[in-house]
Design a protein around this motif. Structure first.
Motif, PDB file in Angstrom:
ATOM      1  N   MET A   1      44.255  13.168  -3.390  1.00 27.80           N
ATOM      2  CA  MET A   1      45.359  13.055  -4.339  1.00 27.80           C
ATOM      3  C   MET A   1      46.504  12.342  -3.617  1.00 27.80           C
ATOM      4  O   MET A   1      46.922  12.757  -2.533  1.00 27.80           O
ATOM      5  N   ALA A   2      46.972  11.248  -4.201  1.00 27.87           N
ATOM      6  CA  ALA A   2      47.957  10.391  -3.558  1.00 27.87           C
ATOM      7  C   ALA A   2      49.219  10.274  -4.403  1.00 27.87           C
ATOM      8  O   ALA A   2      49.213  10.526  -5.614  1.00 27.87           O
ATOM      9  N   SER A   3      50.302   9.893  -3.749  1.00 28.90           N
ATOM     10  CA  SER A   3      51.570   9.673  -4.453  1.00 28.90           C
ATOM     11  C   SER A   3      51.473   8.427  -5.322  1.00 28.90           C
ATOM     12  O   SER A   3      50.900   7.405  -4.910  1.00 28.90           O
ATOM     13  N   ARG A   4      52.017   8.509  -6.528  1.00 28.23           N
ATOM     14  CA  ARG A   4      51.985   7.357  -7.435  1.00 28.23           C
ATOM     15  C   ARG A   4      52.655   6.149  -6.765  1.00 28.23           C
ATOM     16  O   ARG A   4      53.725   6.252  -6.194  1.00 28.23           O
ATOM     17  N   GLY A   5      51.963   5.009  -6.879  1.00 24.06           N
ATOM     18  CA  GLY A   5      52.430   3.792  -6.234  1.00 24.06           C
ATOM     19  C   GLY A   5      51.619   3.437  -5.002  1.00 24.06           C
ATOM     20  O   GLY A   5      51.568   2.271  -4.601  1.00 24.06           O
ATOM     21  N   TYR A   6      51.008   4.427  -4.360  1.00 27.54           N
ATOM     22  CA  TYR A   6      50.180   4.178  -3.178  1.00 27.54           C
ATOM     23  C   TYR A   6      49.007   3.257  -3.541  1.00 27.54           C
ATOM     24  O   TYR A   6      48.456   3.394  -4.627  1.00 27.54           O
ATOM     25  N   PRO A   7      48.631   2.274  -2.728  1.00 24.03           N
ATOM     26  CA  PRO A   7      49.057   2.038  -1.349  1.00 24.03           C
ATOM     27  C   PRO A   7      50.301   1.176  -1.204  1.00 24.03           C
ATOM     28  O   PRO A   7      50.629   0.746  -0.100  1.00 24.03           O
ATOM     29  N   GLY A   8      50.978   0.927  -2.299  1.00 27.11           N
ATOM     30  CA  GLY A   8      52.252   0.220  -2.230  1.00 27.11           C
ATOM     31  C   GLY A   8      53.389   1.209  -2.032  1.00 27.11           C
ATOM     32  O   GLY A   8      53.216   2.284  -1.472  1.00 27.11           O
ATOM     33  N   ALA A   9      54.572   0.835  -2.492  1.00 25.71           N
ATOM     34  CA  ALA A   9      55.737   1.714  -2.352  1.00 25.71           C
ATOM     35  C   ALA A   9      55.569   2.962  -3.208  1.00 25.71           C
ATOM     36  O   ALA A   9      55.072   2.897  -4.340  1.00 25.71           O
ATOM     37  N   TYR A  10      55.937   4.097  -2.669  1.00 28.49           N
ATOM     38  CA  TYR A  10      55.804   5.357  -3.395  1.00 28.49           C
ATOM     39  C   TYR A  10      57.000   6.248  -3.084  1.00 28.49           C
ATOM     40  O   TYR A  10      57.674   6.089  -2.062  1.00 28.49           O
ATOM     41  N   GLU A  11      57.248   7.184  -3.989  1.00 27.87           N
ATOM     42  CA  GLU A  11      58.366   8.105  -3.808  1.00 27.87           C
ATOM     43  C   GLU A  11      57.907   9.354  -3.069  1.00 27.87           C
ATOM     44  O   GLU A  11      56.761   9.786  -3.200  1.00 27.87           O
ATOM     45  N   LYS A  12      58.816   9.936  -2.299  1.00 27.55           N
ATOM     46  CA  LYS A  12      58.553  11.176  -1.602  1.00 27.55           C
ATOM     47  C   LYS A  12      59.373  12.303  -2.236  1.00 27.55           C
ATOM     48  O   LYS A  12      60.360  12.064  -2.897  1.00 27.55           O
ATOM     49  N   GLY A  13      58.938  13.519  -2.002  1.00 31.24           N
ATOM     50  CA  GLY A  13      59.730  14.668  -2.412  1.00 31.24           C
ATOM     51  C   GLY A  13      59.318  15.333  -3.703  1.00 31.24           C
ATOM     52  O   GLY A  13      59.906  16.356  -4.084  1.00 31.24           O
ATOM     53  N   SER A  14      58.305  14.801  -4.398  1.00 34.88           N
ATOM     54  CA  SER A  14      57.887  15.445  -5.655  1.00 34.88           C
ATOM     55  C   SER A  14      57.183  16.763  -5.353  1.00 34.88           C
ATOM     56  O   SER A  14      56.414  16.874  -4.402  1.00 34.88           O
ATOM     57  N   ILE A  15      57.436  17.771  -6.171  1.00 33.08           N
ATOM     58  CA  ILE A  15      56.927  19.128  -5.933  1.00 33.08           C
ATOM     59  C   ILE A  15      55.471  19.241  -6.391  1.00 33.08           C
ATOM     60  O   ILE A  15      55.085  18.715  -7.438  1.00 33.08           O
ATOM     61  N   ILE A  16      54.682  19.951  -5.573  1.00 34.10           N
ATOM     62  CA  ILE A  16      53.258  20.181  -5.860  1.00 34.10           C
ATOM     63  C   ILE A  16      53.050  21.683  -6.034  1.00 34.10           C
ATOM     64  O   ILE A  16      53.405  22.477  -5.156  1.00 34.10           O
ATOM     65  N   ARG A  17      52.442  22.075  -7.156  1.00 32.45           N
ATOM     66  CA  ARG A  17      52.256  23.500  -7.446  1.00 32.45           C
ATOM     67  C   ARG A  17      50.773  23.832  -7.682  1.00 32.45           C
ATOM     68  O   ARG A  17      49.949  22.952  -7.885  1.00 32.45           O
ATOM     69  N   ASN A  18      50.486  25.132  -7.628  1.00 32.52           N
ATOM     70  CA  ASN A  18      49.162  25.693  -7.942  1.00 32.52           C
ATOM     71  C   ASN A  18      48.096  25.364  -6.898  1.00 32.52           C
ATOM     72  O   ASN A  18      46.900  25.295  -7.218  1.00 32.52           O
ATOM     73  N   LEU A  19      48.482  25.195  -5.663  1.00 32.39           N
ATOM     74  CA  LEU A  19      47.503  24.904  -4.623  1.00 32.39           C
ATOM     75  C   LEU A  19      46.606  26.101  -4.336  1.00 32.39           C
ATOM     76  O   LEU A  19      45.392  25.942  -4.137  1.00 32.39           O
ATOM     77  N   GLU A  20      47.172  27.286  -4.309  1.00 31.98           N
ATOM     78  CA  GLU A  20      46.352  28.476  -4.068  1.00 31.98           C
ATOM     79  C   GLU A  20      45.397  28.712  -5.225  1.00 31.98           C
ATOM     80  O   GLU A  20      44.233  29.103  -5.021  1.00 31.98           O
ATOM     81  N   GLU A  21      45.860  28.466  -6.434  1.00 30.29           N
ATOM     82  CA  GLU A  21      44.990  28.625  -7.599  1.00 30.29           C
ATOM     83  C   GLU A  21      43.803  27.656  -7.534  1.00 30.29           C
ATOM     84  O   GLU A  21      42.686  28.003  -7.929  1.00 30.29           O
ATOM     85  N   ALA A  22      44.050  26.462  -7.029  1.00 30.16           N
ATOM     86  CA  ALA A  22      42.975  25.465  -6.928  1.00 30.16           C
ATOM     87  C   ALA A  22      41.860  25.937  -6.006  1.00 30.16           C
ATOM     88  O   ALA A  22      40.671  25.700  -6.285  1.00 30.16           O
ATOM     89  N   GLU A  23      42.217  26.626  -4.936  1.00 30.45           N
ATOM     90  CA  GLU A  23      41.194  27.080  -3.991  1.00 30.45           C
ATOM     91  C   GLU A  23      40.395  28.272  -4.526  1.00 30.45           C
ATOM     92  O   GLU A  23      39.350  28.611  -3.959  1.00 30.45           O
ATOM     93  N   ARG A  24      40.874  28.874  -5.595  1.00 37.91           N
ATOM     94  CA  ARG A  24      40.190  30.052  -6.140  1.00 37.91           C
ATOM     95  C   ARG A  24      39.289  29.732  -7.332  1.00 37.91           C
ATOM     96  O   ARG A  24      38.658  30.632  -7.890  1.00 37.91           O
ATOM     97  N   VAL A  25      39.183  28.462  -7.717  1.00 37.57           N
ATOM     98  CA  VAL A  25      38.409  28.140  -8.925  1.00 37.57           C
ATOM     99  C   VAL A  25      36.907  28.325  -8.726  1.00 37.57           C
ATOM    100  O   VAL A  25      36.165  28.556  -9.688  1.00 37.57           O
ATOM    101  N   ALA A  26      36.453  28.224  -7.478  1.00 33.05           N
ATOM    102  CA  ALA A  26      35.021  28.342  -7.208  1.00 33.05           C
ATOM    103  C   ALA A  26      34.827  28.577  -5.716  1.00 33.05           C
ATOM    104  O   ALA A  26      35.717  28.274  -4.907  1.00 33.05           O
ATOM    105  N   PRO A  27      33.667  29.110  -5.329  1.00 30.24           N
ATOM    106  CA  PRO A  27      33.390  29.254  -3.892  1.00 30.24           C
ATOM    107  C   PRO A  27      33.322  27.888  -3.213  1.00 30.24           C
ATOM    108  O   PRO A  27      32.963  26.889  -3.837  1.00 30.24           O
TER     109      PRO A  27
END
Length: 536
Positions: free
Chosen positions: A437-463
């Motif tokens: 998962m990459a920042s929009r604009g990559y591999p060109g110019a992209y913005e930093k600092g956007s918040i990412i949520r639900n990472l723990e939930e993603a790891e629990r979807v399946a073994p």
């Protein structure tokens, strides 16, 4: 006027791996070190790399390296002996039975995956990572040391001595090319990673290509240029499609696959005239376009012996259907059906073993992981070398470390001590897939600092799901935010590639990140090949 005015070519009477092209007469394989044609003495012609002319003056260079003009000789001579790392001499003595503290250098997805595998190693007492990242810390895969200046070799050495570090694993290529492994080994610290001399396999594509030419390693036809006009004339003669590469390190962005002449000329001008890659683009390699399927092949090397890792295949293009510009990698899977057992045997015989032997012959014994980017040619079905990297690939490392069942720390210690002969690795029968998962604009110019949520939930979807952090940070409120181009490596294992794919994309779907994007077709080649085979 070109911004690149330096000259990498020493005396033309020497066979120099930084100035040769494969249109020149090939040296005899029985004469692996060539003396100058004008001298009757038995001294050996040096194979020189000047740090002044490559992108080594970077943030990873220590003050000690910056303060001197360093000409590295990769072949011995009577006046200047070679600087090489011999098997069994790469640092201090640590017995295989001991549990060691391991320090991983780096802070990306590759390093997160290495920490995750090392944490599972019975031979590993604890894992440290410098500088690390928030995901490594929050997952408990390692204790991060963000304040350790990994650009300062003396600081790293002092840290290792103070904390009784028994093994250092250097992840990124830039500190390897800059000589961090040299300094650690000189201080008696076991280090997995090649010397700066051996890291020239990645640090200079011209060096790599000339080594291939000298030791009969199959690769695309090529020629090296420092003059834009001459490069364009050659491109005009060869026609398109054609490939243009910056010689030095360019963060995975120094390759253009040109389908039109105008595109090829623009690539040449951007490197040689506009200097977009700085010193890394002062020379360009123009090589033939190979048609086929790309694959990644990894081998652990102890200076003389090499053992293969499992197969993997990545997706370089940014867009679905392998469209758009090249990136550092948008996803990968393992195993890779294109790398059959027969093809892997050919790679070891024709590419890996000759490279290891050739580097030893040149006085630059390679200790570390050798990552061969391959093209399995459509017309012959045989592998050709596209490039070498001198570290684990990213994102291939993520799928390999998920499938590895052997004691990684023990194996890396064996490599450092020259004891890989007879070693075999155990792998899970499961398949694994990673979606970047990459920042929009990559591999060109992209913005930093956007918040990412639900990472723990993603790891629990399946073994078997793991989210590796590559370019993340924390904001003032403790939220995980994007801090780079490639930000997350969502990875999953499954009984087969289909199950791994289903799990990984389910996990991706759980992540709430409006500022990011991903490819939706990772693994399409392998899945298509399987469908075709099932119909037959």
């Amino acid at each position: 006027m070109s911004l690149c005015t330096s000259n990498l070519h020493p005396s033309s009477s020497s066979f120099n791996l930084f100035s040769h092209n494969n249109n020149s007469p090939k040296p005899s394989l029985n004469s692996l070190r060539l003396a100058t044609s004008t001298s009757p003495s038995s001294s050996v012609a040096p194979l020189k790399l000047s740090t002044t002319n490559h992108a080594l003056r970077s943030r990873f260079l220590s003050n000690r390296i910056q303060s001197r003009q360093l000409w590295i000789r990769c072949a011995t001579s009577e006046s200047e002996p070679s600087i090489s790392v011999s098997p069994g001499c790469n640092g201090g003595a640590v017995t295989a039975e001991e549990r060691v503290i391991v320090l991983v250098i780096g802070g990306g997805g590759r390093e997160h995956a290495l920490c995750h595998a090392l944490k599972r190693s019975p031979s590993c007492n604890s894992v440290l990572c410098a500088p690390g990242n928030p995901g490594i810390t929050s997952s408990g895969d390692a204790a991060c040391v963000p304040d350790l200046d990994v650009t300062d070799s003396s600081a790293v050495i002092s840290f290792c001595q103070k904390h009784n570090v028994g093994l250092v694993v250097v992840g990124p290529e830039v500190p390897l090319v800059a000589g961090l492994a040299n300094d650690l080994v000189s201080a008696g610290i076991l280090t997995f990673g090649p010397s700066s001399q051996a890291a020239a396999l990645e640090g200079s594509k011209n060096f790599m290509k000339n080594l291939c030419h000298k030791y009969n390693i199959p690769t695309a036809k090529y020629k090296t240029f420092s003059d834009a006009t001459a490069a364009k004339e050659y491109i005009q003669e060869q026609g398109v499609p054609i490939v243009i590469k910056a010689d030095g390190l360019a963060a995975g962005k120094g390759v253009t696959v040109a389908m039109e002449l105008e595109e090829a000329f623009e690539a040449v001008d951007s490197m040689l005239v506009k200097g977009v890659f700085g010193a890394a683009g002062c020379q360009v390699i123009v090589e033939e376009f190979l048609e086929g399927e790309e694959a990644s092949f990894f081998a652990l090397v102890d200076g003389e012996n090499a053992i293969p890792l499992e197969s993997a295949q990545d997706h370089k293009r940014v867009g679905d259907g392998d469209t758009g510009p090249n990136t550092g990698g948008m996803g990968a899977y393992s195993p890779a059906p294109v790398l059959t057992k027969e093809v892997q045997d050919v790679v070891m015989e024709t590419i890996i073993h000759p490279t290891v032997k050739g580097m030893a012959e040149e006085g630059c014994k390679f200790v570390g992981v050798l990552f061969a980017g391959l093209m399995i040619e459509k017309k012959s079905g045989l592998p050709k070398l596209i490039e070498f990297n001198v570290r684990f690939g990213d994102p291939e490392c993520q799928v390999l470390m998920m499938r590895l069942e052997s004691d990684l720390a023990k194996v890396l210690l064996a490599a450092c001590r020259g004891e890989l002969k007879g070693v075999t690795l155990d792998w899970s029968r499961d398949s694994a897939m990673v979606v970047v998962m990459a920042s929009r604009g990559y591999p060109g110019a992209y913005e930093k600092g956007s918040i990412i949520r639900n990472l723990e939930e993603a790891e629990r979807v399946a073994p078997g799901v793991k989210v590796f952090h590559a370019g993340t940070g924390l904001d003032e409120e403790g939220n995980v935010v994007a801090s780079g181009g490639r930000v997350l490596g969502v990875t999953a294992k499954g009984r087969d590639l289909e199950e791994a794919r289903e799990r990984v994309y389910t996990a991706v779907g759980q992540i709430n990140w409006p500022g990011g994007f991903f490819r939706s077709d990772i693994g399409w080649r392998a899945l298509l090949q399987k469908q075709v085979a099932s119909k037959d």
